[in-house]
Design a protein around this motif. Structure first.
Motif, PDB file in Angstrom:
ATOM      1  N   ASP A  90     -25.988 -19.841  32.472  1.00 11.74           N
ATOM      2  CA  ASP A  90     -26.246 -18.993  31.304  1.00 11.74           C
ATOM      3  C   ASP A  90     -25.145 -17.937  31.180  1.00 11.74           C
ATOM      4  OD1 ASP A  90     -28.742 -18.160  29.391  1.00 11.74           O
ATOM      5  OD2 ASP A  90     -27.621 -16.392  30.040  1.00 11.74           O
ATOM      6  N   GLU A  91     -24.719 -17.667  29.961  1.00  7.89           N
ATOM      7  CA  GLU A  91     -23.628 -16.716  29.740  1.00  7.89           C
ATOM      8  C   GLU A  91     -23.978 -15.306  30.211  1.00  7.89           C
ATOM      9  OE1 GLU A  91     -22.804 -15.446  25.583  1.00  7.89           O
ATOM     10  OE2 GLU A  91     -24.477 -16.778  25.068  1.00  7.89           O
TER      11      GLU A  91
ATOM     12  N   ILE B  96     -34.420 -16.005  31.742  1.00  8.25           N
ATOM     13  CA  ILE B  96     -33.635 -17.218  31.523  1.00  8.25           C
ATOM     14  C   ILE B  96     -32.288 -17.097  32.225  1.00  8.25           C
ATOM     15  CG2 ILE B  96     -32.404 -18.577  29.779  1.00  8.25           C
ATOM     16  CD1 ILE B  96     -34.795 -17.946  27.880  1.00  8.25           C
ATOM     17  N   ALA B  97     -31.643 -15.963  32.064  1.00 12.10           N
ATOM     18  CA  ALA B  97     -30.328 -15.755  32.673  1.00 12.10           C
ATOM     19  C   ALA B  97     -30.409 -15.782  34.200  1.00 12.10           C
ATOM     20  CB  ALA B  97     -29.724 -14.442  32.193  1.00 12.10           C
ATOM     21  N   MET B  98     -31.447 -15.207  34.758  1.00 17.55           N
ATOM     22  CA  MET B  98     -31.611 -15.228  36.215  1.00 17.55           C
ATOM     23  C   MET B  98     -31.888 -16.645  36.707  1.00 17.55           C
ATOM     24  SD  MET B  98     -31.137 -12.198  37.530  1.00 17.55           S
ATOM     25  CE  MET B  98     -31.991 -12.161  39.110  1.00 17.55           C
ATOM     26  N   HIS B  99     -32.592 -17.414  35.923  1.00 19.20           N
ATOM     27  CA  HIS B  99     -33.002 -18.781  36.269  1.00 19.20           C
ATOM     28  C   HIS B  99     -31.837 -19.765  36.211  1.00 19.20           C
ATOM     29  CE1 HIS B  99     -35.675 -22.305  36.292  1.00 19.20           C
ATOM     30  NE2 HIS B  99     -35.065 -22.742  35.209  1.00 19.20           N
TER      31      HIS B  99
ATOM     32  N   ARG C 267     -27.814 -10.565  37.016  1.00 17.25           N
ATOM     33  CA  ARG C 267     -27.818 -10.331  38.464  1.00 17.25           C
ATOM     34  C   ARG C 267     -27.336  -8.920  38.795  1.00 17.25           C
ATOM     35  NH1 ARG C 267     -28.784 -14.159  42.020  1.00 17.25           N
ATOM     36  NH2 ARG C 267     -27.310 -13.336  43.530  1.00 17.25           N
ATOM     37  N   GLN C 268     -26.302  -8.461  38.103  1.00 13.62           N
ATOM     38  CA  GLN C 268     -25.807  -7.098  38.324  1.00 13.62           C
ATOM     39  C   GLN C 268     -26.869  -6.062  37.962  1.00 13.62           C
ATOM     40  OE1 GLN C 268     -22.254  -7.219  35.889  1.00 13.62           O
ATOM     41  NE2 GLN C 268     -20.932  -7.478  37.686  1.00 13.62           N
TER      42      GLN C 268
ATOM     43  N   LEU D  32     -34.274  -4.934  30.419  1.00 10.97           N
ATOM     44  CA  LEU D  32     -33.396  -5.975  30.923  1.00 10.97           C
ATOM     45  C   LEU D  32     -33.362  -7.030  29.827  1.00 10.97           C
ATOM     46  CD1 LEU D  32     -34.779  -6.023  34.548  1.00 10.97           C
ATOM     47  CD2 LEU D  32     -32.472  -5.319  33.869  1.00 10.97           C
ATOM     48  N   ALA D  33     -32.484  -6.799  28.869  1.00  5.31           N
ATOM     49  CA  ALA D  33     -32.400  -7.621  27.665  1.00  5.31           C
ATOM     50  C   ALA D  33     -30.979  -7.516  27.130  1.00  5.31           C
ATOM     51  CB  ALA D  33     -33.388  -7.129  26.611  1.00  5.31           C
ATOM     52  N   TYR D  34     -30.600  -8.499  26.346  1.00  7.10           N
ATOM     53  CA  TYR D  34     -29.328  -8.430  25.639  1.00  7.10           C
ATOM     54  C   TYR D  34     -29.541  -8.452  24.134  1.00  7.10           C
ATOM     55  CZ  TYR D  34     -29.988 -13.487  25.338  1.00  7.10           C
ATOM     56  OH  TYR D  34     -30.512 -14.732  25.113  1.00  7.10           O
ATOM     57  N   ASP D  35     -30.756  -8.748  23.701  1.00  4.80           N
ATOM     58  CA  ASP D  35     -31.062  -8.846  22.280  1.00  4.80           C
ATOM     59  C   ASP D  35     -30.810  -7.530  21.555  1.00  4.80           C
ATOM     60  OD1 ASP D  35     -31.917 -11.424  22.558  1.00  4.80           O
ATOM     61  OD2 ASP D  35     -34.042 -10.972  22.413  1.00  4.80           O
TER      62      ASP D  35
END
Length: 142
Positions: A23-24, A16-19, A30-31, A124-127
């Motif tokens: 997105d916050e 979702i963030a890449m798309h 990307r990094q 690759l998650a923030y959860d």
């Protein structure tokens, strides 16, 4: 930075963030992606379904781009989407039922099982769910 096999797991929030540049977590995603030179990204069909479902609420342009993104992921040699099957779903539902103290989704449970089976320790998650399950959520570190 990844498991013994040089793999890292990509969760729905990463896609979702890449798309979505708004997105916050986009910059961090990307990094993180840029830091994975020569690393294989593992995801699952369940994660991709969640990603497509999320994008379905954002209109035709977002839906079109999401479908293109998933098709490109399938064709990318550096990305593997683990197929969904009944055995995996049953195991994920069992993990879900066994951990009623958590707010883990069935998709999260399936992701954790895939990571455990493949020896992957980083996502690759923030959860925080990944952290609670004993994994590193890389987007929290960038």
């Amino acid at each position: 930075m990844t498991g013994a096999a040089g793999e890292v797991f990509a969760d729905t929030g990463f896609w979702i963030a890449m798309h979505n540049a708004e997105d916050e977590w986009h910059r961090r995603a990307r990094q993180a992606a840029a830091s994975l030179v020569n690393k294989r990204i593992i995801t699952s069909e369940m994660v991709l379904v969640e990603f497509l479902n999320f994008c379905s609420r954002s209109g035709a342009a977002s839906r079109r781009l999401a479908a293109i993104t998933v098709r490109r992921l399938w064709d990318s040699p550096g990305i593997k989407a683990i197929p969904q099957d009944s055995a995996q779903l049953k195991a994920a539902v069992q993990r879900y039922a066994d951990r009623l103290d958590q707010r883990w989704s069935v998709t999260d449970c399936a992701s954790f099982l895939i990571m455990e089976e493949r020896g992957i320790t980083e996502a690759l998650a923030y959860d925080v769910d990944f952290v609670q399950a004993g994994f590193r959520a890389l987007l929290r570190e960038f």
